[in-house]
Design a protein around this motif. Sequence first.
Motif, PDB file in Angstrom:
ATOM      1  N   TRP A 239       0.810  -1.153  -0.034  1.00  0.00           N
ATOM      2  CA  TRP A 239      -0.008   0.079   0.069  1.00  0.00           C
ATOM      3  C   TRP A 239       0.890   1.157   0.052  1.00  0.00           C
ATOM      4  O   TRP A 239       0.578   2.155  -0.886  1.00  0.00           O
ATOM      5  CB  TRP A 239      -1.014   0.036   1.195  1.00  0.00           C
ATOM      6  CG  TRP A 239      -1.810   1.083   1.233  1.00  0.00           C
ATOM      7  CD1 TRP A 239      -2.871   1.261   0.487  1.00  0.00           C
ATOM      8  CD2 TRP A 239      -1.793   2.041   2.067  1.00  0.00           C
ATOM      9  NE1 TRP A 239      -3.685   2.492   0.859  1.00  0.00           N
ATOM     10  CE2 TRP A 239      -3.002   3.241   2.074  1.00  0.00           C
ATOM     11  CE3 TRP A 239      -0.848   2.578   3.055  1.00  0.00           C
ATOM     12  CZ2 TRP A 239      -3.239   4.283   2.610  1.00  0.00           C
ATOM     13  CZ3 TRP A 239      -1.293   3.672   4.023  1.00  0.00           C
ATOM     14  CH2 TRP A 239      -2.291   4.671   3.581  1.00  0.00           C
ATOM     15  N   VAL A 240       1.812   1.219   0.827  1.00  0.00           N
ATOM     16  CA  VAL A 240       2.954   2.483   0.868  1.00  0.00           C
ATOM     17  C   VAL A 240       3.693   2.482  -0.432  1.00  0.00           C
ATOM     18  O   VAL A 240       3.977   3.505  -0.774  1.00  0.00           O
ATOM     19  CB  VAL A 240       3.726   2.525   2.052  1.00  0.00           C
ATOM     20  CG1 VAL A 240       4.795   3.584   2.283  1.00  0.00           C
ATOM     21  CG2 VAL A 240       2.760   2.336   3.412  1.00  0.00           C
ATOM     22  N   GLY A 241       4.223   1.308  -0.939  1.00  0.00           N
ATOM     23  CA  GLY A 241       4.900   1.245  -1.935  1.00  0.00           C
ATOM     24  C   GLY A 241       6.238   0.837  -1.721  1.00  0.00           C
ATOM     25  O   GLY A 241       7.181   0.621  -2.646  1.00  0.00           O
ATOM     26  N   THR A 242       6.690   0.775  -0.522  1.00  0.00           N
ATOM     27  CA  THR A 242       8.039   0.566  -0.174  1.00  0.00           C
ATOM     28  C   THR A 242       8.267   0.273   1.297  1.00  0.00           C
ATOM     29  O   THR A 242       7.393   0.787   2.220  1.00  0.00           O
ATOM     30  CB  THR A 242       9.181   1.973  -0.291  1.00  0.00           C
ATOM     31  OG1 THR A 242      10.613   1.438  -0.053  1.00  0.00           O
ATOM     32  CG2 THR A 242       8.789   3.200   0.366  1.00  0.00           C
ATOM     33  N   GLU A 243       9.369  -0.653   1.678  1.00  0.00           N
ATOM     34  CA  GLU A 243       9.384  -0.989   3.106  1.00  0.00           C
ATOM     35  C   GLU A 243       9.869  -0.100   4.280  1.00  0.00           C
ATOM     36  O   GLU A 243       9.224   0.038   5.232  1.00  0.00           O
ATOM     37  CB  GLU A 243      10.140  -2.519   3.247  1.00  0.00           C
ATOM     38  CG  GLU A 243       9.830  -3.157   4.453  1.00  0.00           C
ATOM     39  CD  GLU A 243      10.512  -4.377   4.305  1.00  0.00           C
ATOM     40  OE1 GLU A 243      10.129  -5.330   5.382  1.00  0.00           O
ATOM     41  OE2 GLU A 243      11.151  -5.006   3.230  1.00  0.00           O
ATOM     42  N   PRO A 244      10.838   0.781   3.897  1.00  0.00           N
ATOM     43  CA  PRO A 244      11.557   1.614   4.984  1.00  0.00           C
ATOM     44  C   PRO A 244      10.373   2.449   5.787  1.00  0.00           C
ATOM     45  O   PRO A 244      10.430   2.502   6.810  1.00  0.00           O
ATOM     46  CB  PRO A 244      12.398   2.556   4.219  1.00  0.00           C
ATOM     47  CG  PRO A 244      12.817   1.502   3.250  1.00  0.00           C
ATOM     48  CD  PRO A 244      11.752   0.847   2.663  1.00  0.00           C
ATOM     49  N   PRO A 245       9.384   3.101   5.295  1.00  0.00           N
ATOM     50  CA  PRO A 245       8.601   4.004   6.010  1.00  0.00           C
ATOM     51  C   PRO A 245       7.796   3.175   7.108  1.00  0.00           C
ATOM     52  O   PRO A 245       7.359   3.351   8.081  1.00  0.00           O
ATOM     53  CB  PRO A 245       7.582   4.825   4.942  1.00  0.00           C
ATOM     54  CG  PRO A 245       8.477   4.726   3.687  1.00  0.00           C
ATOM     55  CD  PRO A 245       9.271   3.180   3.560  1.00  0.00           C
ATOM     56  N   VAL A 246       7.291   1.750   6.421  1.00  0.00           N
ATOM     57  CA  VAL A 246       6.363   0.837   7.169  1.00  0.00           C
ATOM     58  C   VAL A 246       7.345   0.627   8.441  1.00  0.00           C
ATOM     59  O   VAL A 246       6.938   0.415   9.609  1.00  0.00           O
ATOM     60  CB  VAL A 246       6.218  -0.181   6.410  1.00  0.00           C
ATOM     61  CG1 VAL A 246       5.303  -1.283   7.336  1.00  0.00           C
ATOM     62  CG2 VAL A 246       5.226   0.219   5.185  1.00  0.00           C
TER      63      VAL A 246
END
Length: 363
Positions: A239-246
């Motif tokens: 949903w966010v498009g990339t793992e680092p922010p999650v």
Amino acid sequence: MHTLTHREYLAMRRFPALDGLRAVAALMVVFFHFGGTRWGFLSGWSGVHVFFVLSGFLITTLLLREQDRAGKISLRNFYLRRFFRIIPVYVITFAAVVAVFSLRGEYDASGLHAAMPYYLTFFNEFADPSAFIVSWSLGIEQKFYLFWPLLAFAVALGFRARLAVTVGTTALVLCLFPLVDGGWPVHYLVMLTGALLAVVLHHRRGFALLRPLTHPVAGTLVAVALVAGQVSIRFAVPWVGTEPPVIAAYGVLIALGLPALLGAGPVPWLLAQRPLAAIGDRSYALYLLQPLAGLMAGGVLAAPGTTRNALLVAAIALGMADLMYRVVEQPMIRLGRRLTAPPKPATTPPASPVEQDALTHAS
């Protein structure tokens, strides 16, 4: 049942539930690596980032309490303790991995030869995948241990200055997110989240803000939130498009959960039980010994990528980690303490080894 007071928090010489949390984090990593798709909800990074939050929190708490006790920080002693805590286990495990894969004729094919310069200089996180890729987190921690005390204690001497440095460093790392590939700044961001928690809790007014989280009921609510957050990672990343922010958000969730594990309640009690505490004590070696345990499990059980395989790997790794803990880790930690212990007058009681155990066991 009541919330902790600031005085009670500062008087704590152990955080028993955090040993259990360390055990859970180590087992999460093993089951993700060796348990197959059934354990994919654990995510590749989440268990390691529990370690990162704990490291940032415990190391900063150790330094804050040393400053209160002695009036200053001995960087020499800090670095010596870190050396004897981390390097002997790392060197022996790495040498064993290299020896085993060399004897198997797989030294080059395993990627160890190409990655050797990174592993010898603690830039592990930049190495290509190899048989010792699990050590990538050591590269992150070593650089954090090197620079964080300089920033937060050699430069910033008071609470406001230290808080400003912590927040400013965190903001700087956040600015790196869109500028670099690979997402490596998130690892430092998560460690700084733990460090920020330590700075806030150490100050009376900061502790008052988070004090409601130390109520026994909060432990159960936090446990539910952490499980929900863990399960949500695999859905949030697409949903966010990339793992680092999650993972950055997950690190904040872990940090906010730590105060709930410092007081009383069923969850802190469970995590403080001896079996989990023992695994937590051995979690550093258990984590590094995964590659060798995986090889040994493969020779016994031809069922890779299953829960049974993960259980066997965990059991083998824990057995080897226990030996490493007794023969290498604890003797080296004691040596580091002896080398850094100040001379004490005959009338002064010796420092509690339990206190030192709790706040130096941060890897």
